[in-house]
Design a protein around this motif. Structure first.
Motif, PDB file in Angstrom:
ATOM      1  N   PHE A 147      40.508  43.305  40.314  1.00 55.90           N
ATOM      2  CA  PHE A 147      40.564  43.056  38.876  1.00 55.90           C
ATOM      3  C   PHE A 147      40.012  44.285  38.159  1.00 55.90           C
ATOM      4  N   THR A 148      40.339  44.407  36.881  1.00 58.41           N
ATOM      5  CA  THR A 148      39.999  45.604  36.106  1.00 58.41           C
ATOM      6  C   THR A 148      39.099  45.227  34.938  1.00 58.41           C
ATOM      7  N   ILE A 149      38.037  46.028  34.745  1.00 59.36           N
ATOM      8  CA  ILE A 149      37.151  45.823  33.598  1.00 59.36           C
ATOM      9  C   ILE A 149      37.293  47.008  32.646  1.00 59.36           C
ATOM     10  N   GLU A 150      37.052  46.747  31.364  1.00 60.72           N
ATOM     11  CA  GLU A 150      37.154  47.794  30.340  1.00 60.72           C
ATOM     12  C   GLU A 150      35.880  47.796  29.498  1.00 60.72           C
ATOM     13  N   ASN A 151      35.344  48.989  29.277  1.00 59.49           N
ATOM     14  CA  ASN A 151      34.145  49.140  28.457  1.00 59.49           C
ATOM     15  C   ASN A 151      34.554  49.196  26.992  1.00 59.49           C
ATOM     16  N   VAL A 185      32.321  44.007  27.240  1.00 54.83           N
ATOM     17  CA  VAL A 185      33.183  44.253  28.390  1.00 54.83           C
ATOM     18  C   VAL A 185      34.396  43.346  28.272  1.00 54.83           C
ATOM     19  N   PHE A 186      35.491  43.839  28.771  1.00 58.11           N
ATOM     20  CA  PHE A 186      36.741  43.085  28.698  1.00 58.11           C
ATOM     21  C   PHE A 186      37.390  43.088  30.082  1.00 58.11           C
ATOM     22  N   ILE A 187      37.804  41.873  30.564  1.00 50.23           N
ATOM     23  CA  ILE A 187      38.515  41.774  31.839  1.00 50.23           C
ATOM     24  C   ILE A 187      39.979  42.052  31.543  1.00 50.23           C
ATOM     25  N   ALA A 188      40.383  43.262  31.853  1.00 53.06           N
ATOM     26  CA  ALA A 188      41.713  43.702  31.442  1.00 53.06           C
ATOM     27  C   ALA A 188      42.819  43.098  32.298  1.00 53.06           C
ATOM     28  N   GLN A 228      30.854  38.738  30.909  1.00 55.80           N
ATOM     29  CA  GLN A 228      32.149  38.087  31.057  1.00 55.80           C
ATOM     30  C   GLN A 228      32.253  37.553  32.489  1.00 55.80           C
ATOM     31  N   THR A 229      32.923  36.410  32.661  1.00 51.81           N
ATOM     32  CA  THR A 229      33.044  35.774  33.973  1.00 51.81           C
ATOM     33  C   THR A 229      34.476  35.874  34.478  1.00 51.81           C
ATOM     34  N   VAL A 230      34.588  36.206  35.762  1.00 49.18           N
ATOM     35  CA  VAL A 230      35.892  36.281  36.422  1.00 49.18           C
ATOM     36  C   VAL A 230      35.941  35.191  37.492  1.00 49.18           C
ATOM     37  N   LEU A 231      37.013  34.403  37.502  1.00 53.01           N
ATOM     38  CA  LEU A 231      37.229  33.387  38.534  1.00 53.01           C
ATOM     39  C   LEU A 231      38.466  33.759  39.344  1.00 53.01           C
ATOM     40  N   LEU A 232      38.277  33.844  40.649  1.00 47.48           N
ATOM     41  CA  LEU A 232      39.387  34.111  41.561  1.00 47.48           C
ATOM     42  C   LEU A 232      39.595  32.877  42.438  1.00 47.48           C
ATOM     43  N   TYR A 233      40.848  32.452  42.593  1.00 45.33           N
ATOM     44  CA  TYR A 233      41.165  31.253  43.372  1.00 45.33           C
ATOM     45  C   TYR A 233      41.888  31.666  44.660  1.00 45.33           C
ATOM     46  N   VAL A 234      41.315  31.230  45.792  1.00 41.91           N
ATOM     47  CA  VAL A 234      41.861  31.589  47.106  1.00 41.91           C
ATOM     48  C   VAL A 234      42.035  30.312  47.927  1.00 41.91           C
ATOM     49  N   ASN A 235      43.228  30.165  48.502  1.00 42.30           N
ATOM     50  CA  ASN A 235      43.532  29.033  49.386  1.00 42.30           C
ATOM     51  C   ASN A 235      43.561  29.553  50.824  1.00 42.30           C
TER      52      ASN A 235
END
Length: 449
Positions: free
Chosen positions: A112-116, A82-85, A191-198
């Motif tokens: 966010f977008t993922i790709e197979n 998997v790829f975080i596009a 795959q890991t996705v990190l989102l930063y929110v203030n």
């Protein structure tokens, strides 16, 4: 998958040769670290599954005979990848998504977008981790089916709610994307996705309640109640109101906006309808999310009296009454002073009368004055010590003597050395002895020089 190359080899009679067939399955995308490895643009060319290969063997010297066909099968195993596009916002700490929780009035959505990039259609499992306090996270879809080589957009929705211990500031939200719907093999390719929110929220607190007390707080007397609210949070607070509850009666103020780091004063007018002790309770109104709601209330005690003069008299009336009282007091003071002077004049007339009748010997007038005053006053010397009866007190040296002619008597102004009182006495001749009109000490009037 294409055609195999043609190979030629020479065999001796009765000779056996083993031929190895090497089949390479290319990657779906070019490997950025090893560009020599074959890859394809069409995902179907690397799809997992069983493939059959036909190998024809024919002698070059016997072209008229039919070739011998050998069939081989190859099983291409499924490759999970998997790829975080793309990450729409908040992909790093410096680029954290700043969100004013209250003033936006809506949920926060980040995509966010993922790709197979595996070799077969796959279902992915998106795992979310524990959210900060007061944050509710929803992932849609959380089990997306993504065809081979295609992409799928994932939406993360964050809903904020008022909770004790609400966490504000910059937080990282972690999501794992697992191929094969989270199987063991799929987890190895996650795959890991990190989102930063203030997240920014206000922090409101009632710091003070101002209510008149004492004589200013009485039944029927309207008063202003002032409530101070401070915002020490990171965000502005809009449409803040304060409600004041007193003995079952609730009064709500108009709404105001309070910027972060500032304070506002809210006012209500209240007229006590009865006497006694009251608890005045103030609380912050408004559908706001903030760090702590426990400091949004405050109360104060006050006692209501039954009477206040200001309730019945206007300011102008009170001023008139005060002026009248002052005038009356002045008249009384003047009257007392006039009566005092009258008594003094009467005593002077009595002394003059006694002298005229020849009864003003030593101690005569002084005795009359003492009796008129109602208190014994023994004569004193110039040094302030008691003197013998009839002792004379000399007139002050260097003192001014002024005389006026009044009939047959001489008016002389003299100052008593004992009580320091200046007075006018009338004598027939010089030298003469006269008593002090105040203390009774005998004064000596010398002859003229």
């Amino acid at each position: 998958m294409g055609e195999l190359s043609t190979y030629f080899l020479t065999l001796d009679p009765e000779e056996e040769v083993y031929v190895y067939l090497n089949v390479t399955v290319p990657l779906l995308k070019q490997d950025p670290f090893d560009t020599s490895f074959p890859y394809v643009n069409d995902p179907k060319d690397v799809e997992a599954g069983r493939y059959a290969f036909d190998v024809e063997v024919q002698s070059r010297g016997d072209k008229d005979s039919d070739p011998v066909t050998l069939t081989f099968t190859v099983d291409v195993q499924q490759e999970f990848r998997v790829f975080i596009a793309e990450v729409e916002e908040g992909d790093s700490l410096p680029n954290a998504k700043i969100w004013d929780v209250n003033n936006k009035r809506e949920d926060l959505k980040i995509r966010f977008t993922i790709e197979n990039q595996g070799n077969k259609d796959d279902t992915f499992y998106i795992k979310k981790y524990t959210a900060p306090t007061g944050w509710d996270i929803l992932v849609v879809p959380d089990h997306p089916r993504v065809p081979l080589g295609e992409q799928r957009e994932i939406t993360v929705t964050i809903t904020f709610s008022q909770t004790s211990g609400f966490e504000d500031g910059t937080k990282s939200l972690k999501f794992d994307v697992w191929p094969d719907d989270g199987s063991v093999s799929g987890r190895n390719a996650k795959q890991t996705v990190l989102l930063y929110v203030n997240a920014q929220v206000p922090e409101l607190e009632i710091t003070q309640i101002d209510v008149p007390k004492g004589s200013d707080l009485s039944k029927g007397n309207p008063v202003d109640i002032k409530v101070t609210v401070r915002n020490s949070g990171k965000a502005d607070a809009e449409d803040v109101a304060v409600s004041v509850k007193i003995g079952g009666e609730t009064i709500t103020t108009e709404s105001q906006d309070i910027r972060n780091g500032s304070e506002k004063v809210f006012k209500v007018k209240w007229t006590p309808k009865s006497t006694g002790d009251f608890t005045i309770e103030a609380s912050i109104e408004g559908n706001l999310i903030e760090l702590d709601e426990d400091n949004n209330e405050k109360d104060i005690e006050r006692s209501i009296s039954a009477f206040n003069l200001k309730n019945y008299l206007s300011y102008g009336t009170l001023m008139i009454i005060l002026i009248v009282l002052a005038v009356i007091a002045l008249i009384i003071i003047i009257g007392l002073a006039y009566n005092r002077n009258k008594e003094i004049r009467e005593l002077e007339a009595l002394v003059d009368k006694l002298k005229a009748e020849g009864g003003a010997g030593r101690g005569g007038p002084r005795k009359v004055i003492k009796e008129a005053a109602g208190a014994p006053m023994p004569p004193k010397s110039a040094a302030g010590l008691p003197s013998a009866p009839g002792a004379l007190a000399p007139a002050p040296t260097g003192g001014k003597l002024q005389k006026e002619t009044q009939g047959k008597k001489e008016a002389v102004k003299v100052k008593c050395p004992q009580c320091k009182t200046q007075q006018v006495v009338h004598i027939d001749k010089r030298p003469a002895e006269v008593p002090c009109k105040e203390c009774g000490v005998t004064l000596l009037i010398p002859e003229k020089k």
